[in-house]
Design a protein around this motif. Structure first.
Motif, PDB file in Angstrom:
ATOM      1  N   GLU A   1      -9.148   0.478   3.076  1.00  0.00           N
ATOM      2  CA  GLU A   1      -8.179   1.400   2.462  1.00  0.00           C
ATOM      3  C   GLU A   1      -7.890   0.999   1.012  1.00  0.00           C
ATOM      4  OE1 GLU A   1      -4.545   1.805   4.644  1.00  0.00           O
ATOM      5  OE2 GLU A   1      -3.662   3.141   3.152  1.00  0.00           O
ATOM      6  N   VAL A   2      -7.759  -0.290   0.770  1.00  0.00           N
ATOM      7  CA  VAL A   2      -7.478  -0.763  -0.585  1.00  0.00           C
ATOM      8  C   VAL A   2      -8.639  -0.421  -1.518  1.00  0.00           C
ATOM      9  CG1 VAL A   2      -7.248  -2.875  -1.958  1.00  0.00           C
ATOM     10  CG2 VAL A   2      -5.858  -2.568   0.097  1.00  0.00           C
ATOM     11  N   ARG A   3      -9.849  -0.664  -1.084  1.00  0.00           N
ATOM     12  CA  ARG A   3     -11.007  -0.388  -1.949  1.00  0.00           C
ATOM     13  C   ARG A   3     -11.247   1.103  -2.114  1.00  0.00           C
ATOM     14  NH1 ARG A   3     -14.709  -5.437   0.063  1.00  0.00           N
ATOM     15  NH2 ARG A   3     -13.653  -6.987  -1.243  1.00  0.00           N
TER      16      ARG A   3
ATOM     17  N   GLY B   1      -8.865  -0.435  -5.490  1.00  0.00           N
ATOM     18  CA  GLY B   1      -8.214  -1.735  -5.608  1.00  0.00           C
ATOM     19  C   GLY B   1      -9.033  -2.807  -4.918  1.00  0.00           C
TER      20      GLY B   1
ATOM     21  N   TYR C   1      -7.131  -3.880   6.208  1.00  0.00           N
ATOM     22  CA  TYR C   1      -6.693  -3.144   5.014  1.00  0.00           C
ATOM     23  C   TYR C   1      -7.694  -3.090   3.874  1.00  0.00           C
ATOM     24  CZ  TYR C   1      -2.242  -2.846   7.291  1.00  0.00           C
ATOM     25  OH  TYR C   1      -1.262  -2.552   8.188  1.00  0.00           O
TER      26      TYR C   1
ATOM     27  N   ILE D   1       0.833  -1.212   0.000  1.00  0.00           N
ATOM     28  CA  ILE D   1       0.000   0.000   0.000  1.00  0.00           C
ATOM     29  C   ILE D   1       0.862   1.254   0.000  1.00  0.00           C
ATOM     30  CG2 ILE D   1      -1.636   1.324   1.411  1.00  0.00           C
ATOM     31  CD1 ILE D   1      -2.936  -1.377   2.156  1.00  0.00           C
TER      32      ILE D   1
ATOM     33  N   ASN E   1      -9.078   3.131  -2.612  1.00  0.00           N
ATOM     34  CA  ASN E   1      -8.148   3.505  -3.679  1.00  0.00           C
ATOM     35  C   ASN E   1      -8.382   2.691  -4.951  1.00  0.00           C
ATOM     36  OD1 ASN E   1      -6.156   5.563  -2.571  1.00  0.00           O
ATOM     37  ND2 ASN E   1      -6.283   4.060  -0.916  1.00  0.00           N
TER      38      ASN E   1
ATOM     39  N   LYS F   1       1.653   2.513  -3.185  1.00  0.00           N
ATOM     40  CA  LYS F   1       0.455   2.914  -3.926  1.00  0.00           C
ATOM     41  C   LYS F   1       0.012   1.848  -4.929  1.00  0.00           C
ATOM     42  CE  LYS F   1       1.182   7.813  -3.216  1.00  0.00           C
ATOM     43  NZ  LYS F   1       0.542   7.789  -1.943  1.00  0.00           N
ATOM     44  N   GLN F   2       0.106   0.615  -4.493  1.00  0.00           N
ATOM     45  CA  GLN F   2      -0.379  -0.500  -5.299  1.00  0.00           C
ATOM     46  C   GLN F   2      -1.529  -1.135  -4.523  1.00  0.00           C
ATOM     47  OE1 GLN F   2       3.458  -2.402  -5.601  1.00  0.00           O
ATOM     48  NE2 GLN F   2       3.689  -1.647  -7.688  1.00  0.00           N
ATOM     49  N   TYR F   3      -2.667  -1.199  -5.190  1.00  0.00           N
ATOM     50  CA  TYR F   3      -3.879  -1.576  -4.463  1.00  0.00           C
ATOM     51  C   TYR F   3      -4.572  -2.821  -5.014  1.00  0.00           C
ATOM     52  CZ  TYR F   3      -3.035   3.078  -2.703  1.00  0.00           C
ATOM     53  OH  TYR F   3      -2.444   4.177  -2.135  1.00  0.00           O
ATOM     54  N   ASN F   4      -4.022  -3.409  -6.044  1.00  0.00           N
ATOM     55  CA  ASN F   4      -4.571  -4.677  -6.535  1.00  0.00           C
ATOM     56  C   ASN F   4      -3.689  -5.801  -6.002  1.00  0.00           C
ATOM     57  OD1 ASN F   4      -6.667  -3.488  -7.924  1.00  0.00           O
ATOM     58  ND2 ASN F   4      -5.491  -3.301  -9.821  1.00  0.00           N
TER      59      ASN F   4
END
Length: 117
Positions: free
Chosen positions: A70-72, A76, A67, A39, A74, A42-45
């Motif tokens: 936060e991932v979704r 991801g 997490y 994260i 962004n 800045k990688q969310y997939n």
């Protein structure tokens, strides 16, 4: 009993985390650091491959929950793959299949990500 390993890979800008061994209260911080590192870049997939995961405790499940928002946020997602029936049952009892895409294979998860990009 803390035989736990994390391996990082990347495929088509999708981060893949391989989990091996016991994910419990002692090893959950390592998994948490692994996701936070992704994260921070800045990688969310993210795909979490559980093929070699032999045990997961509530602490390990908590890392997934910590997490996902936060991932979704962004745009991801965290997709989970290759679970044994024993590990899947733990996720299922707690309702994770309603919150996460749990797929049989990593290839299925990769296809799902590439279709949504």
């Amino acid at each position: 009993m803390t035989n736990f390993k994390i391996n990082f890979r990347e495929s088509s800008n999708i981060q893949i985390i391989d989990l091996k061994g016991y994910l419990d209260a002692h090893t959950a911080p390592d998994f948490e650091n692994a996701i936070q590192k992704i994260i921070n870049n800045k990688q969310y997939n993210i795909i979490v491959n559980c093929k070699n995961l032999s045990y997961i405790s509530s602490a390990g499940l908590g890392v997934f929950m910590a997490y996902i928002e936060e991932v979704r946020k962004n745009k991801g997602d965290i997709k989970i793959t290759n679970m044994s029936s024993k590990i899947y049952n733990v996720f299922d009892i707690l309702g994770f299949p309603l919150l996460y895409e749990i797929m049989n294979t990593e290839e299925d998860a990769l296809k799902k990500f590439t279709k949504s990009v």
